[in-house]
Write a protein that holds these residues in place. Structure first.
Motif, mmCIF file in Angstrom:
data_model
loop_
_atom_site.group_PDB
_atom_site.id
_atom_site.type_symbol
_atom_site.label_atom_id
_atom_site.label_comp_id
_atom_site.label_asym_id
_atom_site.label_seq_id
_atom_site.Cartn_x
_atom_site.Cartn_y
_atom_site.Cartn_z
ATOM 1 N N VAL A 38 0.834 -1.199 0.000
ATOM 2 C CA VAL A 38 0.000 0.000 0.000
ATOM 3 C C VAL A 38 0.867 1.247 0.000
ATOM 4 N N ASP A 39 0.268 2.355 -0.394
ATOM 5 C CA ASP A 39 0.969 3.627 -0.450
ATOM 6 C C ASP A 39 1.462 4.032 0.937
ATOM 7 N N ASP A 40 2.635 4.656 1.000
ATOM 8 C CA ASP A 40 3.219 5.060 2.282
ATOM 9 C C ASP A 40 2.283 5.978 3.075
ATOM 10 N N ALA A 41 1.610 6.889 2.378
ATOM 11 C CA ALA A 41 0.716 7.830 3.060
ATOM 12 C C ALA A 41 -0.443 7.097 3.731
ATOM 13 N N VAL A 42 -0.967 6.075 3.064
ATOM 14 C CA VAL A 42 -2.058 5.277 3.631
ATOM 15 C C VAL A 42 -1.546 4.467 4.817
ATOM 16 N N LEU A 43 -0.384 3.851 4.650
ATOM 17 C CA LEU A 43 0.186 3.020 5.705
ATOM 18 C C LEU A 43 0.530 3.855 6.942
ATOM 19 N N ALA A 44 1.027 5.065 6.734
ATOM 20 C CA ALA A 44 1.352 5.944 7.861
ATOM 21 C C ALA A 44 0.100 6.271 8.667
ATOM 22 N N ARG A 45 -1.012 6.499 7.970
ATOM 23 C CA ARG A 45 -2.267 6.784 8.673
ATOM 24 C C ARG A 45 -2.798 5.558 9.406
ATOM 25 N N TYR A 46 -2.639 4.410 8.789
ATOM 26 C CA TYR A 46 -3.072 3.161 9.427
ATOM 27 C C TYR A 46 -2.279 2.918 10.709
ATOM 28 N N LEU A 47 -0.965 3.052 10.622
ATOM 29 C CA LEU A 47 -0.106 2.800 11.777
ATOM 30 C C LEU A 47 -0.349 3.837 12.876
ATOM 31 N N THR A 48 -0.519 5.097 12.486
ATOM 32 C CA THR A 48 -0.808 6.148 13.462
ATOM 33 C C THR A 48 -2.114 5.861 14.196
ATOM 34 N N ALA A 49 -3.144 5.481 13.440
ATOM 35 C CA ALA A 49 -4.453 5.211 14.043
ATOM 36 C C ALA A 49 -4.393 4.023 14.997
ATOM 37 N N ILE A 50 -3.675 2.969 14.610
ATOM 38 C CA ILE A 50 -3.561 1.783 15.460
ATOM 39 C C ILE A 50 -2.859 2.122 16.778
ATOM 40 N N LEU A 51 -1.695 2.762 16.680
ATOM 41 C CA LEU A 51 -0.925 3.065 17.888
ATOM 42 C C LEU A 51 -1.619 4.122 18.750
ATOM 43 N N ASP A 52 -2.210 5.115 18.106
ATOM 44 C CA ASP A 52 -2.916 6.161 18.834
ATOM 45 C C ASP A 52 -4.101 5.560 19.591
ATOM 46 N N GLY A 53 -4.858 4.723 18.913
ATOM 47 C CA GLY A 53 -6.026 4.110 19.542
ATOM 48 C C GLY A 53 -5.660 3.174 20.675
ATOM 49 N N LEU A 54 -4.658 2.327 20.468
ATOM 50 C CA LEU A 54 -4.247 1.392 21.512
ATOM 51 C C LEU A 54 -3.662 2.113 22.722
ATOM 52 N N THR A 55 -2.928 3.196 22.460
ATOM 53 C CA THR A 55 -2.362 3.966 23.573
ATOM 54 C C THR A 55 -3.467 4.605 24.399
ATOM 55 N N LEU A 56 -4.417 5.228 23.732
ATOM 56 C CA LEU A 56 -5.524 5.868 24.450
ATOM 57 C C LEU A 56 -6.346 4.834 25.223
ATOM 58 N N LEU A 57 -6.591 3.684 24.592
ATOM 59 C CA LEU A 57 -7.340 2.625 25.263
ATOM 60 C C LEU A 57 -6.614 2.169 26.525
ATOM 61 N N TYR A 58 -5.301 1.942 26.410
ATOM 62 C CA TYR A 58 -4.533 1.499 27.576
ATOM 63 C C TYR A 58 -4.545 2.552 28.686
ATOM 64 N N LEU A 59 -4.374 3.820 28.328
ATOM 65 C CA LEU A 59 -4.325 4.874 29.339
ATOM 66 C C LEU A 59 -5.630 4.979 30.114
ATOM 67 N N ASN A 60 -6.731 4.602 29.482
ATOM 68 C CA ASN A 60 -8.036 4.676 30.141
ATOM 69 C C ASN A 60 -8.479 3.353 30.759
ATOM 70 N N GLU A 61 -8.017 2.242 30.177
ATOM 71 C CA GLU A 61 -8.442 0.922 30.639
ATOM 72 C C GLU A 61 -7.428 0.286 31.586
ATOM 73 N N GLY A 62 -6.137 0.418 31.244
ATOM 74 C CA GLY A 62 -5.084 -0.091 32.113
ATOM 75 C C GLY A 62 -4.708 -1.545 31.925
ATOM 76 N N ASP A 63 -5.215 -2.194 30.878
ATOM 77 C CA ASP A 63 -4.896 -3.606 30.636
ATOM 78 C C ASP A 63 -3.660 -3.699 29.739
ATOM 79 N N ALA A 64 -2.498 -3.656 30.361
ATOM 80 C CA ALA A 64 -1.239 -3.630 29.604
ATOM 81 C C ALA A 64 -1.011 -4.913 28.825
ATOM 82 N N GLU A 65 -1.364 -6.043 29.409
ATOM 83 C CA GLU A 65 -1.097 -7.331 28.756
ATOM 84 C C GLU A 65 -1.891 -7.480 27.458
ATOM 85 N N THR A 66 -3.193 -7.211 27.515
ATOM 86 C CA THR A 66 -4.018 -7.363 26.323
ATOM 87 C C THR A 66 -3.685 -6.305 25.279
ATOM 88 N N ALA A 67 -3.428 -5.075 25.731
ATOM 89 C CA ALA A 67 -3.057 -4.023 24.790
ATOM 90 C C ALA A 67 -1.735 -4.353 24.107
#
Length: 199
Positions: A151-180
């Motif tokens: 896939v195009d780098d621009a698309v992949l950068a957005r995909y990776l940003t969204a994944i890491l951003d979402g998982l980080t926010l979820l962990y900061l609010n949920e606190g489940d380090a193992e599953t995250a």
């Protein structure tokens, strides 16, 4: 304080701002609070930064660099493509676990900016910084490992940003380090499936 170069004073003010924001919240990080933390005068702040927005941009750039530089070092080092990819993501995730308040500041900054007309452009600049960092990572991975992405780098950068951003926010609010952490590993597996060819 002893006389120091302007670049060093800017660095110290940025570090002071991060400490104040992590400890007291973004709203409490006034210029007076920041210069007090840095043991500098208010005049020094205005000499080093044209506005508070400029300081906030440097805060985001600095926080991003805390994970970007080491990840790039891992990616540029020895190992297979998979080892580099998983190693870079693992470093980022460990930084989240070790520095949750620093990452919490980034989300608070986004919300603070979107509700402050004077900082209307800041949130967009913040996420451009993230996209540029992810783009650098995926381009460096491709170069050092001799692979081509499906896939195009621009698309992949957005995909990776969204994944890491979402998982980080979820962990900061949920606190489940193992599953995250397992979800971060899943993201790495998915990225491995987006390789066109490997040299």
């Amino acid at each position: 304080m002893a006389r120091v170069a302007a670049d060093e004073r800017r660095r110290l003010l940025v570090q002071a701002a991060i400490r104040v924001m992590a400890r007291e919240g973004v709203a409490q990080a006034t210029t007076r609070a920041i210069v007090a933390e840095a043991d500098m005068s208010l005049g020094t702040f205005h000499y080093c930064f044209r506005s508070k927005e400029e300081l906030l941009e440097q805060v985001i750039t600095t926080i991003t660099s805390h994970t970007l530089a080491p990840a790039l070092e891992i990616i540029s080092g020895e190992g297979t493509f998979e080892e580099k990819l998983r190693g870079g993501l693992a470093y980022y995730w460990q930084h989240v676990l070790d520095n949750p308040d620093e990452h919490r500041v980034t989300y608070e900054l986004t919300q603070y900016a979107t509700r402050n007309p004077a900082l209307a452009e800041f949130a967009r600049t913040q996420y451009r910084t993230y996209l540029e960092a992810q783009t650098e990572i995926i381009e460096r991975l491709a170069t050092t490992a001799g692979i081509t992405w499906k896939v195009d780098d621009a698309v992949l950068a957005r995909y990776l940003t969204a994944i890491l951003d979402g998982l980080t926010l979820l962990y900061l609010n949920e606190g489940d380090a193992e599953t995250a952490g397992a979800a971060v590993d899943l993201a790495a597996t998915q990225l491995l499936g987006l390789v066109e060819q490997q040299g």
